[in-house]
Scaffold this motif. Structure first.
Motif, PDB file in Angstrom:
ATOM      1  N   TYR A 166     -42.677  11.563 -18.972  1.00  0.00           N
ATOM      2  CA  TYR A 166     -43.779  10.931 -18.252  1.00  0.00           C
ATOM      3  C   TYR A 166     -43.361  10.324 -16.919  1.00  0.00           C
ATOM      4  O   TYR A 166     -44.190  10.146 -16.030  1.00  0.00           O
ATOM      5  CB  TYR A 166     -44.386   9.817 -19.114  1.00  0.00           C
ATOM      6  N   TYR A 208     -46.451   7.593 -33.635  1.00  0.00           N
ATOM      7  CA  TYR A 208     -47.051   8.805 -34.188  1.00  0.00           C
ATOM      8  C   TYR A 208     -48.114   8.340 -35.168  1.00  0.00           C
ATOM      9  O   TYR A 208     -47.810   7.693 -36.163  1.00  0.00           O
ATOM     10  CB  TYR A 208     -46.014   9.684 -34.892  1.00  0.00           C
ATOM     11  N   ASP A 215     -49.002  12.100 -31.340  1.00  0.00           N
ATOM     12  CA  ASP A 215     -48.252  11.056 -30.657  1.00  0.00           C
ATOM     13  C   ASP A 215     -49.175  10.330 -29.694  1.00  0.00           C
ATOM     14  O   ASP A 215     -50.038  10.942 -29.054  1.00  0.00           O
ATOM     15  CB  ASP A 215     -47.106  11.676 -29.841  1.00  0.00           C
ATOM     16  N   ILE A 216     -48.963   9.042 -29.571  1.00  0.00           N
ATOM     17  CA  ILE A 216     -49.697   8.287 -28.557  1.00  0.00           C
ATOM     18  C   ILE A 216     -48.737   7.302 -27.921  1.00  0.00           C
ATOM     19  O   ILE A 216     -47.904   6.710 -28.607  1.00  0.00           O
ATOM     20  CB  ILE A 216     -50.933   7.566 -29.153  1.00  0.00           C
ATOM     21  N   ARG A 220     -45.502   4.979 -19.220  1.00  0.00           N
ATOM     22  CA  ARG A 220     -46.525   5.266 -18.207  1.00  0.00           C
ATOM     23  C   ARG A 220     -46.154   4.717 -16.845  1.00  0.00           C
ATOM     24  O   ARG A 220     -46.622   5.230 -15.820  1.00  0.00           O
ATOM     25  CB  ARG A 220     -47.863   4.691 -18.648  1.00  0.00           C
ATOM     26  N   ILE A 236     -48.512   1.468 -23.761  1.00  0.00           N
ATOM     27  CA  ILE A 236     -49.364   0.908 -24.807  1.00  0.00           C
ATOM     28  C   ILE A 236     -48.520   0.721 -26.070  1.00  0.00           C
ATOM     29  O   ILE A 236     -47.602   1.503 -26.331  1.00  0.00           O
ATOM     30  CB  ILE A 236     -50.582   1.817 -25.081  1.00  0.00           C
ATOM     31  N   ALA A 242     -55.726   5.468 -32.588  1.00  0.00           N
ATOM     32  CA  ALA A 242     -55.355   6.443 -31.561  1.00  0.00           C
ATOM     33  C   ALA A 242     -56.574   7.211 -31.059  1.00  0.00           C
ATOM     34  O   ALA A 242     -56.601   7.664 -29.918  1.00  0.00           O
ATOM     35  CB  ALA A 242     -54.326   7.423 -32.117  1.00  0.00           C
ATOM     36  N   ALA A 244     -59.432   6.118 -30.308  1.00  0.00           N
ATOM     37  CA  ALA A 244     -60.091   5.399 -29.219  1.00  0.00           C
ATOM     38  C   ALA A 244     -59.097   4.768 -28.255  1.00  0.00           C
ATOM     39  O   ALA A 244     -59.494   4.107 -27.301  1.00  0.00           O
ATOM     40  CB  ALA A 244     -61.007   4.319 -29.803  1.00  0.00           C
ATOM     41  N   GLY A 245     -57.818   4.948 -28.492  1.00  0.00           N
ATOM     42  CA  GLY A 245     -56.815   4.372 -27.605  1.00  0.00           C
ATOM     43  C   GLY A 245     -56.762   2.867 -27.668  1.00  0.00           C
ATOM     44  O   GLY A 245     -56.618   2.193 -26.642  1.00  0.00           O
ATOM     45  N   THR A 274     -53.835  -0.108 -21.761  1.00  0.00           N
ATOM     46  CA  THR A 274     -52.560   0.553 -21.489  1.00  0.00           C
ATOM     47  C   THR A 274     -52.070   0.124 -20.111  1.00  0.00           C
ATOM     48  O   THR A 274     -52.867   0.016 -19.176  1.00  0.00           O
ATOM     49  CB  THR A 274     -52.748   2.088 -21.483  1.00  0.00           C
ATOM     50  N   TRP A 276     -50.647   1.282 -16.958  1.00  0.00           N
ATOM     51  CA  TRP A 276     -50.540   2.599 -16.315  1.00  0.00           C
ATOM     52  C   TRP A 276     -49.489   2.631 -15.214  1.00  0.00           C
ATOM     53  O   TRP A 276     -49.023   3.695 -14.828  1.00  0.00           O
ATOM     54  CB  TRP A 276     -51.905   3.020 -15.750  1.00  0.00           C
ATOM     55  N   GLY A 292     -58.345  -0.474 -20.103  1.00  0.00           N
ATOM     56  CA  GLY A 292     -58.663  -0.193 -21.494  1.00  0.00           C
ATOM     57  C   GLY A 292     -60.037  -0.707 -21.844  1.00  0.00           C
ATOM     58  O   GLY A 292     -60.929  -0.773 -20.987  1.00  0.00           O
ATOM     59  N   HIS A 293     -60.178  -1.089 -23.094  1.00  0.00           N
ATOM     60  CA  HIS A 293     -61.503  -1.450 -23.592  1.00  0.00           C
ATOM     61  C   HIS A 293     -61.995  -2.795 -23.063  1.00  0.00           C
ATOM     62  O   HIS A 293     -63.163  -3.135 -23.243  1.00  0.00           O
ATOM     63  CB  HIS A 293     -61.487  -1.433 -25.119  1.00  0.00           C
ATOM     64  N   TYR A 319     -56.333   3.549 -13.085  1.00  0.00           N
ATOM     65  CA  TYR A 319     -55.308   4.382 -13.726  1.00  0.00           C
ATOM     66  C   TYR A 319     -54.003   4.447 -12.952  1.00  0.00           C
ATOM     67  O   TYR A 319     -53.086   5.151 -13.372  1.00  0.00           O
ATOM     68  CB  TYR A 319     -55.869   5.783 -13.985  1.00  0.00           C
TER      69      TYR A 319
ATOM     70  N   TYR B 295     -60.209   9.157 -26.350  1.00  0.00           N
ATOM     71  CA  TYR B 295     -59.238   8.593 -25.409  1.00  0.00           C
ATOM     72  C   TYR B 295     -58.218   9.683 -25.098  1.00  0.00           C
ATOM     73  O   TYR B 295     -57.786  10.407 -26.000  1.00  0.00           O
ATOM     74  CB  TYR B 295     -58.583   7.380 -26.072  1.00  0.00           C
ATOM     75  N   GLU B 303     -51.371  18.522 -27.176  1.00  0.00           N
ATOM     76  CA  GLU B 303     -50.540  18.397 -28.372  1.00  0.00           C
ATOM     77  C   GLU B 303     -51.129  19.184 -29.543  1.00  0.00           C
ATOM     78  O   GLU B 303     -50.427  19.954 -30.207  1.00  0.00           O
ATOM     79  CB  GLU B 303     -50.401  16.919 -28.744  1.00  0.00           C
ATOM     80  N   PHE B 345     -62.218   6.609 -20.397  1.00  0.00           N
ATOM     81  CA  PHE B 345     -60.863   6.592 -20.941  1.00  0.00           C
ATOM     82  C   PHE B 345     -60.217   7.971 -20.894  1.00  0.00           C
ATOM     83  O   PHE B 345     -59.270   8.243 -21.632  1.00  0.00           O
ATOM     84  CB  PHE B 345     -60.894   6.072 -22.387  1.00  0.00           C
TER      85      PHE B 345
END
Lengths: 349, 428
Positions: A166, A208, A215-216, A220, A236, A242, A244-245, A274, A276, A292-293, A319, B295, B303, B345
């Motif tokens: 990344y 994971y 994976d999330i 970043r 994050i 995951a 909805a992040g 997150t 970024w 994020g939310h 972002y 998201y 993936e 998102f």
């Protein structure tokens, strides 16, 4: 990243005060924005957008110029230390080199590993060495590639990451390179030998998800402190959903000499977002660009305190961010198509 | 000779059901309850000759990242379209291996189920009906098993290879009865309780079986019931299944085939699906999870589809090479697609309004594209179809008159929604 160390400010240079952060300009595009960078001269801000374009915005005149060459979203923007060349890396796997201030920008060249692409899959980040001679790129082929900035020839391939890479950044001494991947693995490479030297554990930036079966996370954002004593990696953590992040923004600060985690910078409120991008300011604080939310935030930490000392709410999700070489301004790229500049000093009377 | 049963009281049924355990419930379902009454009011198919493999992309795969890409539009996202082995047909660049097999496959790009709820969408797509409070309809796999599985098959007719889960039996056969409910292979593992318990040798098991047979025969001479027959049959079928436990073991496949499908969990599960079909199982569902990408839709589709693409393309090629393609209906579906609009998102949300499935094999025209969406995929532009049309099409493809009925104890029940009809231009 622009890895050239910022010139030391004059002794009487104004100091940034995050608590005085206020709007200092904005420019609206026609598509959601993805990434942004000040050019080293500070004359322009470049941003990329979901319409596959890169936009150059002249801060003084407000004039916008499109840089069109990519066939997909552009996430990676970087300059050489001289500031005359811009590197753009896209999800089309391609990297283009541009004249930063060209009146009608067209790519000077592309960096090609094969078949006109620099990487198989997405290019995630680009960095230029402090001496301007080497360009590093990374991406979804789990590789870091090194290129000769002069002629664009491939110099070397650094392999070892097991997941998408990344981020990439040169150490300020120019002899080492840092790369960070989806699993939060941060690898240090010796550029003289192209060998991996060590791995720093940023695993708290990854999960994971057994329910989601994916994976999330990932590194970043990445930045060295000006004295290179600290390395900050953002992303994050503690993901609870995951799909909805939903997790918490986190910056992991490593003591670079030992490779040990020095501090985990978290938020006093559950922002469900997150980090970024992350910036180590020359005055010693760390800036994190969170979305994020709970919306977008610029978060400010001192590295001796896990909680932020200031949370600046942004008007929309962002972002990416960049810190101006004057140390006083931050630019943020927003989902609502707007590029916003923020100034960390008292508003002009 | 018609057997003479002693009685048919509910109490006996209850006692018998209490007796049955997991495996007996699985195999014994072959002869219990409603299914013995349900008949297909139509000419018999050649049992065991045709199969269905349903690949379920759980959570709702994005049609824009698979079968209906819209690059360079405001909804298209970052991915590009790539050409396929069918001239003029493009799919998303995330499916490069599948693209080379599209001359065997077809795409329906104009689905509008008007359903954005996971459970209701799944019900629509697997049963061909809208969910109703007063009626339950059988899953495609159950219908397929009813229509395709030989009566005397020692193997279950309807197997679900799930992503995770511990195995057991599904409850998805509705009025067709538990015989046709899915047997769930959690993570592709063999059915539970199909290995002899520790400490029981095969010789001891044979003696136990001989004793049970002797006692059963003695009992049947004096008091024979439908349920006692079911009891005997359930044990016999369970025993046959235990003897065939290696059917579920993909390590028995040739090494080159294991390598071809890859080491991923999904690759092994698709190889298992092919193995099960080759061994005579009528309907296999393989679930790949998860595509519910509110998201970072694009990262996650890289993936997930990265796991899907190569094994799926291998499955198609393998079935073709083995001569199973024309006997096996393969459908790739989800409960719905995903919104063309990209949310804040970088995700995509639930979208049943204009999306796609891919299918091929038995009875399906190769290389067909049915319907289309508008330029940025926000609505169906041509040949709108829904879950009902698709369900009719699946049945038609395996050679069944989808306007036919099941006879459940004298009650005529349409196999597919009478308000819909097959997509005839999709049929070979």
């Amino acid at each position: 990243m622009n890895d050239a160390p910022a010139p030391a400010p004059p002794a009487d240079a104004p100091q940034a005060d995050p608590k005085l952060t206020h709007a200092a300009g904005e420019w609206k595009h026609t598509s959601p924005l993805l990434s942004c960078r000040f050019d080293p001269s500070g004359q322009f801000v470049f941003c990329s957008a979901q319409d596959n374009s890169v936009q150059r915005w002249n801060i003084a005149s407000g004039q916008a110029t499109a840089l069109n060459a990519h066939d997909s979203w552009v996430r990676a923007l970087a300059f050489n230390p001289a500031g005359n060349h811009l590197y753009t890396g896209g999800y089309d796997g391609r990297v283009f080199v541009w004249e930063t201030a060209a009146a009608q920008p067209t790519p000077l060249r592309s960096l090609n590993a094969h078949d006109d692409v620099a990487h198989e899959g997405w290019v995630r980040a680009i960095a230029v060495s402090p001496d301007g001679k080497t360009v590093a790129t990374c991406g979804n082929d789990n590789l870091v590639r090194l290129w000769n900035a002069e002629d664009g020839k491939l110099l070397n391939v650094l392999s070892g990451h097991s997941k998408h890479v990344y981020n990439v950044m040169f150490h300020p001494d120019g002899a080492r390179l840092i790369s960070g991947d989806l699993k939060g693995e941060v690898r240090e490479w010796d550029l003289a030998t192209s060998e991996q030297v060590r791995t720093l554990d940023g695993g708290s930036l990854w999960k994971y998800d057994e329910g989601f079966r994916a994976d999330i996370g990932g590194v970043r954002g990445i930045d060295f402190s000006p004295d290179a004593a600290l390395l900050a990696c953002g992303g994050i953590s503690e993901v609870s959903n995951a799909f909805a992040g939903i997790g918490n923004p986190l910056v992991v600060v490593f003591d670079y000499a030992t490779g040990e985690k020095k501090q985990s910078l978290v938020t006093s409120k559950k922002l469900r977002g997150t980090i970024w991008n992350v910036h180590c300011h020359r005055q010693g604080f760390v800036i994190g660009c969170d979305s994020g939310h709970e919306g977008g935030h610029l978060l400010f930490w001192n590295t001796n305190d896990p909680n932020e000392f200031f949370d600046f709410k942004l008007p929309n999700l962002c972002y990416d961010s960049d810190l101006h070489s004057d140390g006083l301004r931050v630019v943020t790229a927003h989902q609502d198509h707007v590029l916003r500049i923020w100034r960390m000093t008292a508003p002009a009377a | 000779m018609k057997c003479q049963y002693a009685c048919g009281t509910a109490e006996h049924v209850l006692e018998r059901r209490r007796f049955l355990g997991t495996i007996a419930g699985m195999a014994g379902a072959a002869t219990l309850g409603a299914p013995r009454m349900v008949q297909a009011a139509m000419p018999e198919l050649v049992a065991g000759d045709k199969h269905i493999i349903m690949i379920w992309l759980a959570g709702g795969v994005s049609q824009l990242e698979t079968w209906d890409p819209k690059p360079k539009t405001n909804t298209g996202g970052p991915f590009r379209a790539i050409p396929t082995s069918v001239p003029g047909m493009h799919i998303c660049e995330l499916l490069p291996h599948t693209a080379k097999q599209m001359h065997h496959l077809a795409i329906v790009r104009s689905i509008n189920t008007k359903e954005n709820d996971h459970g209701k969408g799944a019900y629509c797509m697997t049963t061909g009906r809208k969910q109703e409070p007063v009626a339950q309809y059988p899953h495609l796999g159950a219908v397929g098993a009813k229509l395709l599985a030989p009566e005397d098959s020692p193997l279950p007719g309807h197997i679900h290879v799930s992503a995770g889960g511990s195995g057991g039996s599904g409850n998805d056969a509705a009025y067709l009865g538990p015989r046709y409910s899915s047997i769930v292979l959690g993570d592709g593992n063999p059915p539970r309780n199909t290995a002899l318990p520790e400490g029981i040798t095969p010789e001891a098991d044979n003696r136990r079986h001989a004793f049970r047979t002797s006692v059963n025969d003695h009992f049947a001479k004096r008091r024979r019931w439908a349920e006692s027959d079911a009891f005997v049959s359930s044990f016999d079928q369970a025993r046959q299944l235990m003897e065939r436990r290696d059917v579920f073991d993909v390590s028995k496949e040739a090494v080159k085939d294991q390598e071809r499908y890859g080491n991923s969990e999904f690759g092994k599960q698709l190889l298992l699906a092919r193995r099960l079909v080759e061994k005579g199982v009528s309907c296999v569902q393989v679930t790949h999870s998860n595509y519910d990408t509110h998201y970072e839709n694009f990262d996650f589709h890289i993936e997930q589809l990265g796991e899907f693409d190569q094994p799926f393309a291998t499955l198609v090629a393998d079935l073709v090479e083995r001569g199973l393609w024309d006997k096996t209906l393969v459908v790739v579906m989800s409960e719905f697609g995903r919104t063309p609009s990209i949310n804040q998102f970088h995700g995509r949300d639930h979208w049943g309004t204009a999306w796609s499935v891919a299918l091929g094999g038995c009875g399906i025209q190769r290389g067909a594209i049915i319907g289309k969406t508008n330029d940025n995929g926000t609505e169906v532009a041509d040949r709108e179809v829904d879950h009902g049309h698709l369900f009719h099409t699946y049945l038609s493809a395996i050679g069944v008159d989808s306007s036919g009925e099941f006879d459940a104890g004298g009650r005529k029940l349409p196999m597919a929604d009478p308000a819909a009809a097959p997509i005839t231009e999709l049929l070979a």
